[in-house]
Design an enzyme around this catalytic site. Sequence first.
Site, PDB file in Angstrom:
ATOM      1  N   THR A  15       0.820  -1.222   0.000  1.00  0.00           N
ATOM      2  CA  THR A  15       0.000   0.000   0.000  1.00  0.00           C
ATOM      3  C   THR A  15       0.844   1.258   0.000  1.00  0.00           C
ATOM      4  O   THR A  15       0.483   2.258  -0.618  1.00  0.00           O
ATOM      5  CB  THR A  15      -0.938  -0.001   1.227  1.00  0.00           C
ATOM      6  OG1 THR A  15      -1.765  -1.162   1.183  1.00  0.00           O
ATOM      7  CG2 THR A  15      -1.806   1.242   1.257  1.00  0.00           C
ATOM      8  N   SER A  61       1.647  -7.687  -0.682  1.00  0.00           N
ATOM      9  CA  SER A  61       2.320  -8.635   0.215  1.00  0.00           C
ATOM     10  C   SER A  61       1.629  -9.986   0.266  1.00  0.00           C
ATOM     11  O   SER A  61       2.239 -10.977   0.665  1.00  0.00           O
ATOM     12  CB  SER A  61       2.447  -8.050   1.622  1.00  0.00           C
ATOM     13  OG  SER A  61       1.188  -7.895   2.238  1.00  0.00           O
ATOM     14  N   THR A  94       1.119  -4.329   4.324  1.00  0.00           N
ATOM     15  CA  THR A  94       0.818  -4.629   5.727  1.00  0.00           C
ATOM     16  C   THR A  94       0.129  -5.973   5.934  1.00  0.00           C
ATOM     17  O   THR A  94       0.149  -6.515   7.034  1.00  0.00           O
ATOM     18  CB  THR A  94      -0.071  -3.525   6.340  1.00  0.00           C
ATOM     19  OG1 THR A  94      -1.295  -3.429   5.590  1.00  0.00           O
ATOM     20  CG2 THR A  94       0.652  -2.186   6.333  1.00  0.00           C
TER      21      THR A  94
END
Length: 329
Positions: A15, A61, A94
């Site tokens: 992000t 991720s 994250t």
Amino acid sequence: MRKPPHIFLLGTGGTIASTAPGAATLTDYSVTEGVASLVSAIPEIDRIARVECRQIFDLDSIDITNDMLIRLASEVAVLLADPTVDGIVVTHGTDTLEETAYFLSLTLRSNKPVVLVGAMRPSSALSQDGALNLRNAILLASSREARGLGVLVALNDRFFAARFVSKMNTTRVDAFDAPDQGSLGLIADGHILLYQTPVSAVSKSAHFDPQPGAALPLVDIIYDHQSARLHAYLASIEAGANGIVVAACGNGSLTPNAREGLKRAVKCGVVCVRSSRVPAGVVTHSTRDEPAGLIASNTLNPQKSRILLMLALTRTTDRSQIQGYFDRY
């Protein structure tokens, strides 16, 4: 005048490197920015450190694989061995940041700071948090206070030990926390405020050394629940899993089919760990674990239990030795 620290900034996407169609769009975005452009957008960063950038990956991720973890750890290890490099910052999505941070903490040996950082809002958003998070992470990696603390995670003006931090909220900027242990400190107005240190900085005694090109053992996570059935365990065994982590109820309590599934898995040579779906607390040793061949996860959540079990299985399949890893790491 002291020469500014030399910090290597490694980009993996996430992000923090994303943009969305509109300034009020906070959840529908894609990775568009390289790590060099992120650092160039931070005013006066050269007063904090001499930052050198390298793009390792460029993805969400959730797309990171075991092979990528090994490659990232290898790249970081090489840089840490360079006497001209004072610290490392890794930008990361994250969603799985805590897994990568914990993997690095188990595989790196250095007193130099390694800091993972991300963002909860894309760089195109109102009140985007990425730029300040990245500035703080570079400041932390440049500081004397961060040396010897192991791998750290820095977001929302706080920093945490990789061993204990988890993502606790899906969208808020204060998404990360360590419920039982708390943060190690704050980053306030350009100052590092260290309030506590980890009991043991894992990076000082990192035990595992997976080599690039090597395949990590296969470990599945199975979520336990009321009326759970047996088929997930049978499928995992059939698919050739080397290990199973069960996200069990409460203090690692197992429903009947979960216990039966793990019993069958252990009989087939699969190493099995009881973790918990509860976000905080310890999974304690049970008198029923040893005869059943099960391992208690200590305070590791299921996703971190998977990381440790994969690495442990590169060394041994002995239950008592692996339990020792979970008690120690």
